[in-house]
Design a protein around this motif. Structure first.
Motif, short mmCIF file in Angstrom:
data_model
loop_
_atom_site.label_atom_id
_atom_site.label_comp_id
_atom_site.label_asym_id
_atom_site.label_seq_id
_atom_site.Cartn_x
_atom_site.Cartn_y
_atom_site.Cartn_z
N GLU A 227 0.82 -1.21 0.00
CA GLU A 227 0.00 0.00 0.00
C GLU A 227 0.86 1.27 0.00
O GLU A 227 0.52 2.26 -0.64
CB GLU A 227 -0.92 -0.03 1.22
N THR A 228 1.98 1.22 0.74
CA THR A 228 2.89 2.36 0.76
C THR A 228 3.40 2.65 -0.66
O THR A 228 3.45 3.80 -1.11
CB THR A 228 4.08 2.08 1.71
N GLU A 230 1.91 1.80 -3.46
CA GLU A 230 0.80 2.26 -4.31
C GLU A 230 0.52 3.74 -4.06
O GLU A 230 0.30 4.51 -5.00
CB GLU A 230 -0.45 1.42 -4.04
N ARG A 231 0.54 4.16 -2.77
CA ARG A 231 0.26 5.56 -2.44
C ARG A 231 1.31 6.48 -3.00
O ARG A 231 1.02 7.62 -3.36
CB ARG A 231 0.19 5.74 -0.92
N ARG B 204 -10.46 -3.76 -0.89
CA ARG B 204 -9.52 -4.06 0.18
C ARG B 204 -9.45 -2.89 1.16
O ARG B 204 -9.41 -1.72 0.76
CB ARG B 204 -8.16 -4.32 -0.48
N VAL B 207 -4.48 -0.67 5.35
CA VAL B 207 -3.81 -1.09 6.58
C VAL B 207 -2.86 0.01 7.07
O VAL B 207 -2.15 -0.15 8.05
CB VAL B 207 -3.02 -2.40 6.39
N LEU B 208 -2.81 1.12 6.33
CA LEU B 208 -1.88 2.21 6.73
C LEU B 208 -2.55 3.17 7.70
O LEU B 208 -3.74 3.34 7.67
CB LEU B 208 -1.40 2.96 5.49
#
Lengths: 344, 208
Positions: A227-228, A230-231, B204, B207-208
Motif C-alpha cells: 500500500e505504501t 501504491e500511495r 480491500r 492497513v496504513l
C-alpha cells in the motif's frame, strides 16, 4: 477400506486394499464456487458435498473395479473442519456402514494427512515429526503412533499458512486460492527483495512459542509494504513481493520443523497439507533436512491436498493395528483435537 | 412395497418402515441440531424392530424439506447413500406434504414449519391434501392465512396463526403413505428455498 473426506471444500473418496495399496480415488472440489468470495463459504461447500457424494463414491468404485458391497470397512473424517461440511461425509459414511453391515471409523483429519504418506512411501517410521500446513491448519506434531499417539508440539496462534497465502494473493491482485499463484509468480522473483518479518522467531518468542507459528503480522506487513508503494505512485513488483513473502513463510516453517526434529531426537520429517504442494517449501525443506541429516518425506501434491485416499489410508492402518471401531452415533466434531485419532 | 422412510427437515428426526398401509415400525425423536448423531442408529433400531434386513427394502423415501439446511442434508445424503448401496430407488416427498397428510381435519389447511429468522416454510392444501400453493418461505404475517395451521409454525406464531392444529412434527409413516397413495414424488434433492449467505468482498481495506 473406503475413505470419505468432506472437511472443507473437497469431496474425496478413496479405496485402499490392505495397509498401503491405493486402489483408486475420486475428488470433486467446489473451489471455483468460492473464488469470487475470496474464501471458502461453508454453506456453499456443504451444498456441493451433498451433490458430489454419490458421484464420487461411484467414480472411485468404477476406477477401482470394485462394487460398493465389496467394501469391508468405512473411514470418514469426523473432524476437525467445517461442521456442516463434515456432517455430509459422516452421514454418508454411516449410511454405507448401515447398508453394508460393516464397521465405521471416524478419523482425525490431521492424522490422515500423516497416514497418507504410507500409500506412496511405505510404512511410516515412528517416531516422525509432521509439519501439516494448509488453508485451515499449521501444526507441528510428534507422531509416535499414527493410530494412537499423536502429540501437538505447536500450531499457528492466528492465521494458517495457507490463509496467509490467500490473503497476500488478494493484496497482490492474484486469484483465490492464492498458493499456486504466489508459487508461480515467485519463480521469477527475488526472495530477498524485501526482508519480511519471521513471526515468533525472536529469542523471547522462542521461549514461549517455540514450535508455534504466526502469519497474521507477516500478512499485514506485506499489505503495508504494497500500500505504501501504491500511495507513492510506484509500481509493485508482484513476483518479487510474492517471492519475499513466500520466503518468510517457508523459512519459519522449515526452521521450526527442523528444530523440533533435532531437539526431540527424531530423524524423520514429514510434510503434508495443501501448502506442502508449494515448490519453494519442498526445496528448502529438502535442503535443510539434508544439512541436518534428517530424512524428509513429502507425498506427491495430489496426496498433500485434501482427498479421500488419506482417510482410507488411516482407516486401513487402524484396522491393521486392531483399533476399535467408532459408534454409529458418532458426532461430526469441528474442533476434534489431534490427540483423538479415532473419534468416539 | 416395503419402504424405509425418513425425514430430518424439522427439529424432529423420524424414521419408519412400512408395507402397504401397515407401519411395521417407527420412531420419532425431537433432537434439534443432533440429526447427524441420531438418524443412523434410529434406522438400525427401526429395521430391527420390524425384524427386517436392509436388503429386503424396495425403496427409500426421504423428506426433501424445505427445512434448515444442515439437518436437511443429513436425511438426504443418508437416503441417497442407502439407495446406492442397497440398489433401490430413492423417492423424495415434500416434508410439508407429509405434515398435511397427517392431519385429520376435513377442511383446507396451511402447513407451516420453522424456517428460523422469524420466517416459516409453508404450503396450502385442499381437503384432499393436494397442494394448492407453495412451498415458500415468508414472514408469518405475509402468508395471510386465517384457517387451520398444521406444523410448528402454528404454535410459534399464534398472533399470525390463531388456529394451530396438531401435529407439530412430520412422521415418517406419512411420507411412506404419500408414496403408497401414488401421490406425486420428487427427486431426492433438497428444497432449500434460500440462497447461501455469502457476500462478495468489497474493496480491500487500508492497513496504513
Amino acid at each position: 477400506m473406503l475413505g470419505i473426506e468432506t472437511s472443507c471444500d473437497e469431496t474425496g473418496v478413496g479405496l485402499v486394499r490392505g495397509r498401503h495399496h491405493l486402489l483408486a480415488e475420486a475428488l470433486a472440489s467446489s473451489v471455483e464456487e468460492h473464488a469470487r468470495f475470496g474464501g471458502v463459504v461453508p454453506e456453499v461447500a456443504s451444498r456441493a458435498h451433498l451433490e458430489a457424494m454419490l458421484p464420487m463414491l461411484e467414480l472411485a468404485c468404477t476406477k477401482a473395479r470394485v462394487r460398493l458391497d465389496d467394501v469391508d470397512a468405512v473411514a470418514v473424517t469426523s473432524g476437525p473442519g467445517l461442521a456442516g461440511a463434515l456432517l455430509v461425509g459422516v452421514a454418508a459414511a454411516k449410511a454405507l456402514t448401515v447398508g453394508l453391515g460393516k464397521p465405521l471409523y471416524g478419523v482425525n483429519h490431521l492424522a490422515a494427512h500423516v497416514a497418507v504418506d504410507q500409500l506412496e512411501h511405505g510404512p511410516l517410521p515412528e517416531p516422525t515429526i509432521a509439519l501439516l500446513v494448509s488453508g485451515g491448519h499449521s501444526s507441528l506434531l510428534l507422531v509416535e503412533d499414527v493410530t494412537a499417539a499423536v502429540t501437538p508440539l505447536g500450531a499457528t496462534i492466528d492465521d494458517a499458512a495457507g490463509e496467509a497465502f490467500d490473503k497476500v494473493a488478494r493484496v497482490l491482485g492474484l486469484p483465490f486460492p492464492g498458493g499456486p499463484h504466489i508459487d508461480r509468480e515467485a519463480r521469477s522473483g527475488d526472495p530477498a527483495y524485501v526482508d519480511f518479518p519471521r513471526g515468533l522467531t525472536g529469542p523471547r518468542d522462542l521461549a514461549g512459542h517455540r514450535y508455534d507459528f504466526s502469519f497474521s503480522g507477516l500478512k499485514t506487513a506485506v499489505a503495508r509494504w504494497v500500500e505504501t508503494r501504491e500511495r507513492a505512485g510506484e509500481p509493485v513488483p508482484v513476483p518479487d513481493v510474492a517471492a519475499a513473502f513466500q520466503e518468510a513463510v517457508v523459512d519459519v516453517l522449515t526452521r521450526k520443523a527442523v528444530l523440533a526434529c533435532t531437539e526431540r531426537g527424531v530423524d524423520h520429517l514429514l510434510i503434508g497439507g495443501g501448502v506442502a504442494a508449494n515448490s519453494r517449501l519442498r526445496a528448502v525443506a529438502a535442503q535443510r533436512c539434508a544439512d541436518a541429516g534428517l530424512t524428509l518425506r513429502v507425498p506427491r501434491p495430489a496426496l498433500c491436498t485434501d482427498n479421500g485416499a488419506m482417510v482410507a489410508a488411516l482407516g486401513a492402518e487402524l484396522v491393521s493395528r486392531g483399533a476399535a471401531a467408532s459408534p454409529l452415533d458418532l458426532p461430526a466434531d469441528s474442533a476434534l483435537p489431534v490427540t483423538e485419532v479415532v473419534a468416539r | 412395497m416395503l419402504l424405509l422412510a425418513l425425514d430430518t427437515a424439522t427439529p424432529a428426526v423420524t424414521v419408519a418402515v412400512t408395507r402397504g398401509v401397515e407401519t411395521l415400525a417407527t420412531a420419532t425423536r425431537h433432537e434439534p441440531r443432533r440429526h447427524g448423531e441420531v438418524l443412523a442408529p434410529m434406522v438400525v433400531d427401526v429395521l430391527q424392530a420390524a425384524a427386517l434386513d436392509a436388503h429386503s427394502l424396495d425403496a427409500v423415501v426421504v423428506g426433501v424439506g424445505p427445512g434448515p439446511f444442515t439437518g436437511l442434508r443429513v436425511g438426504l445424503v443418508t437416503a441417497r447413500t442407502l439407495g446406492a448401496v442397497l440398489g433401490v430407488p430413492v423417492l423424495g416427498v415434500c416434508t410439508l406434504d407429509a405434515l398435511a397428510l397427517a392431519s385429520d381435519l376435513p377442511e383446507p389447511l396451511l402447513v407451516a414449519t420453522d424456517a428460523r429468522r422469524r420466517e416459516v416454510y409453508w404450503a396450502t392444501y385442499d381437503e384432499r391434501r393436494d397442494r394448492l400453493t407453495g412451498p415458500q418461505v415468508s414472514r408469518p404475517a405475509e402468508v395471510g392465512w386465517s384457517g387451520p395451521v398444521v406444523g410448528e409454525g402454528g404454535t410459534l406464531y399464534p398472533d399470525d396463526f390463531p388456529q394451530a392444529q396438531p401435529p407439530s412434527w412430520p412422521s415418517a409413516q406419512h411420507l411412506a403413505r404419500w408414496v403408497e397413495q401414488r401421490r406425486p414424488t420428487l427427486p431426492p434433492d433438497p428444497l432449500y428455498l434460500r440462497r447461501p449467505d455469502a457476500a462478495e468482498p468489497g474493496p480491500r481495506k487500508s492497513v496504513l
